[in-house]
Enzyme design. Structure first.
Site, PDB file in Angstrom:
ATOM      1  N   CYS A 237       3.741 -36.668 -26.433  1.00 39.80           N
ATOM      2  CA  CYS A 237       2.331 -36.345 -26.593  1.00 39.80           C
ATOM      3  C   CYS A 237       2.188 -35.068 -27.444  1.00 39.80           C
ATOM      4  O   CYS A 237       2.702 -35.029 -28.551  1.00 39.80           O
ATOM      5  CB  CYS A 237       1.705 -36.224 -25.210  1.00 39.80           C
ATOM      6  SG  CYS A 237      -0.038 -35.850 -25.187  1.00 39.80           S
ATOM      7  N   ASP A 328      -2.058 -47.423 -25.062  1.00 40.15           N
ATOM      8  CA  ASP A 328      -2.297 -45.987 -24.911  1.00 40.15           C
ATOM      9  C   ASP A 328      -3.787 -45.704 -25.084  1.00 40.15           C
ATOM     10  O   ASP A 328      -4.357 -46.008 -26.136  1.00 40.15           O
ATOM     11  CB  ASP A 328      -1.468 -45.248 -25.975  1.00 40.15           C
ATOM     12  CG  ASP A 328      -1.406 -43.746 -25.716  1.00 40.15           C
ATOM     13  OD1 ASP A 328      -2.388 -43.177 -25.203  1.00 40.15           O
ATOM     14  OD2 ASP A 328      -0.364 -43.152 -26.037  1.00 40.15           O
ATOM     15  N   HIS A 363       0.246 -44.165 -22.136  1.00 43.85           N
ATOM     16  CA  HIS A 363       0.601 -42.918 -22.810  1.00 43.85           C
ATOM     17  C   HIS A 363       1.786 -42.198 -22.175  1.00 43.85           C
ATOM     18  O   HIS A 363       2.630 -41.627 -22.857  1.00 43.85           O
ATOM     19  CB  HIS A 363      -0.625 -42.009 -22.785  1.00 43.85           C
ATOM     20  CG  HIS A 363      -0.490 -40.768 -23.602  1.00 43.85           C
ATOM     21  ND1 HIS A 363      -0.629 -40.758 -24.973  1.00 43.85           N
ATOM     22  CD2 HIS A 363      -0.232 -39.488 -23.258  1.00 43.85           C
ATOM     23  CE1 HIS A 363      -0.468 -39.518 -25.427  1.00 43.85           C
ATOM     24  NE2 HIS A 363      -0.226 -38.728 -24.412  1.00 43.85           N
TER      25      HIS A 363
END
Lengths: 427, 419
Positions: A237, A328, A363
């Site tokens: 991320c 995601d 995610h």
């Protein structure tokens, strides 16, 4: 009149690393007998997590979770590890919980039990129970707290004399110091530094100065038990933004390879979205609120489309592994990966890139067998405001992605960091 | 800088009766290496084992898959690094490896070295640390001191109730917990009984052992009609006596390892003393045992072994130098046949195994220090056995013991439809 004999429940191995599988076997049941196998875990925050599967014994009176089909419960099908990855908080728990181990030196203690029937088993006494330890550290792994040159983190060293290849481990915008992935990498032979670069309670996050990361990378590289030209970086991320920036824009930092999970490459000085609205006010309303859940994905797409500054990935000279989930909901990470590859192709370096897009994964692609959280509590940086963030993913495909991606990550790292030894005939 | 090989031992934490896989990767192809295990015992002695390997074209050595070309073991031996251990050169003589603290793991270091020479002065290329446990998570250890009985009870995890075992060791005496701990890991509430204190010159009595059996049987987490007995050496004499001569003790099944059935009030037999060999400095009791058999010394009497009504598993080694245990087993079976009960007996005679048939992967001791009872005299006792066949016997017999106990103590469930 003799007493009924309980079934014989065994979980092997009873002590394992969190990325290792176990076999759950129940014997000595009557044939064709419906049973529920349930896992129960009390987290460090004192919440209870559970998973369960519905089984029917065969004619030998046996149920094997590795071999048999679960007919219902929190998972179905032939799922050896369903009792872990399909865990969720028990009914009545607080909302938006996420399971992340803080004390990496102590094991998770999971109780596996077998109950009669397929109904609600929570008020029943189990027929049999076993206790299982799940560890983040192997025997001999050393944990060393790092506070030098202003850098805060935890270094995990594998057992043995070394020297070892090494990894810098960067988590995402949630901040704080998450040690568990670095601990596991050390179990697999990589000296790994988990870096704290966003304090959870920082209302004024440090300007994310690349110097901080360069210093951390140098600390690892110059460690006496690390092979200096065999250091890689792994990020998730917001951590992938840092990883790509280090690899592309810092001439002194030459990672031997990088792993980017849930890719973000749009630059931002802080892990807030405050900058973006200044540049694209007309797109701000692209942040969804779905019921009470915050969705950032479309804002991320807008940021991409508007040509917001990105990392100059075309400068990257090392192998890169890009791992993303197609469901995601936090950021359009698959689109970002495509954009990275387009840039690498234009620079004639497409061959450096390996891409893995996992269908219906979200995610938060974490080490294997940990539970999936489609949405969870998230503290917005600089605001102390807690929201329910939508991460995305469907549980079973997400679990598959975690298991497969971890294997791919380890073999990628082994190839590039342990490398081809035949050239080094010094043995 | 040269990259070290990547050594992994899986699982890194296991029970002592579980196998591991030792894998070395990232070696040059065709590279000779030594893989060595090192363990420091609770008595501070060092034990080691090692194998000589050559990597394949992928630069890999797999101990489970490849052949050891030399060392303390040869051939394809996944667990050779444990069962072929012996004290390092320069150690005290006659050592035996037996875990005292059953709640803490054995910590074994596995290392890989370059070449096939003497590696002890070399730095290893890579090392891993492995834990070997006698207790699984959730197993409870309870000290028992009631009604004059001294022992340790191990309870499996879970609500129970459980089938149970009384665990009797041999003439060495003292309290040996490690086999009972392992049985609890496998689902059996097990009481390790101390019935001969190491410094006790008084005799053990069947009565004492009987009380112990009662204590287990009446434990709230034990199923009273599913209690068995396991004994080794002098412990098999106790086991057979309990099963044959005590009307209130009806074990559901018995396991007898290294069978002795000649009665003795003390663990010596004075009148046959001259049959005891001294071979060099080693005491050999085997021929004395044969003489005892021949002379018809009172056994758990003929009619009395024939009284046994439960399944029995007889485990012996053909190279037992301490007692003629294979001949004893034959005598037991003869008696059972005469009583029409031969079908209760399962016999396992392990070729070239010795007297001390212990849980798997523990090292073999052909001879070891032994304290003669009532004399405080320490001798070197010959137990017998050749290392590799003895290791095979330990591994196979343990599996057979566990499935025998599972059959008879967990039993056929279809008759009990209470689930």
């Amino acid at each position: 009149m003799s007493q009924a004999v309980p079934p014989l429940l065994s979980v092997r191995p009873s002590r394992a690393l969190v990325d290792e599988k176990f076999s759950v076997l129940v014997e000595n049941l009557p044939p064709g007998c419906p049973v529920t196998i349930r896992s129960l875990y009390q987290s460090e925050d004192k919440d209870f997590w559970e998973a369960y599967g519905h089984y029917v014994s065969n004619h030998k009176g046996t149920v094997s979770v590795s071999e048999d089909i679960s007919l219902g419960g929190t998972y179905t099908g032939k799922e050896a590890m369903g009792l872990l990855w399909s865990m969720r908080p028990i009914p009545g728990s607080r909302k938006g919980l996420r399971l992340r181990k803080k004390d990496t030196c102590a094991p998770m203690l999971v109780t596996i039990s077998v109950y009669s029937g397929h109904g609600d088993v929570r008020d029943q006494a189990p027929l049999a129970s076993a206790l299982v330890e799940r560890w983040h550290v192997a025997p001999g792994v050393q944990r060393i707290e790092i506070t030098e040159k202003g850098v805060r983190g935890t270094l995990f060293l594998p057992p043995g004399p070394g020297p070892f290849p090494a990894m810098l481990d960067l988590w995402g915008g949630g901040g704080g110091l998450q040690e568990y992935r670095a601990a596991l990498l050390a179990c697999r032979g990589f000296a790994s530094l988990a870096l704290e670069y966003l304090k959870s309670n920082d209302t004024k996050p440090k300007g994310l100065d690349m110097k901080y990361f360069e210093t951390a990378f140098e600390i690892i590289r110059s460690h006496p038990q690390v092979i200096p030209d065999r250091v890689g970086i792994i990020g998730l991320c917001f951590g992938t933004l840092m990883t790509l920036s280090l690899a592309a824009e810092c001439p002194t930092i030459k990672p031997r390879c990088i792993v980017c999970i849930s890719n973000i490459h749009s630059k931002s000085n802080e892990n807030t979205i405050q900058e973006f609205p200044q540049e694209i006010p007309e797109k701000y309303n692209k942040i969804h609120m779905m019921e009470d859940v915050v969705v950032w994905r479309d804002m991320g797409l807008a940021v991409l489309e508007v040509g917001h500054p990105k990392v100059k990935v075309g400068n990257i000279d090392c192998p890169m592994l890009l791992i993303n989930g197609t469901d995601d909901q936090n950021w359009p990470t698959v689109e970002v990966a495509s954009d990275i590859i387009k840039t690498m192709r234009e620079a004639g370096k497409e061959s450096l890139v390996t891409r893995l897009d996992y269908p219906d994964a979200g995610h938060l692609i974490e080490p294997p067998f940990s539970p999936h959280f489609r949405a969870a509590n998230f503290m917005l940086h600089g605001t102390k405001k807690k929201v329910m963030m939508l991460w995305g993913g469907k549980t079973k495909p997400h679990a598959d992605a975690q298991e497969d991606s971890w294997k791919k990550i380890l073999s990628f790292l082994q190839l590039h960091l342990y490398g081809a030894p035949s050239l080094k005939a010094n043995l």
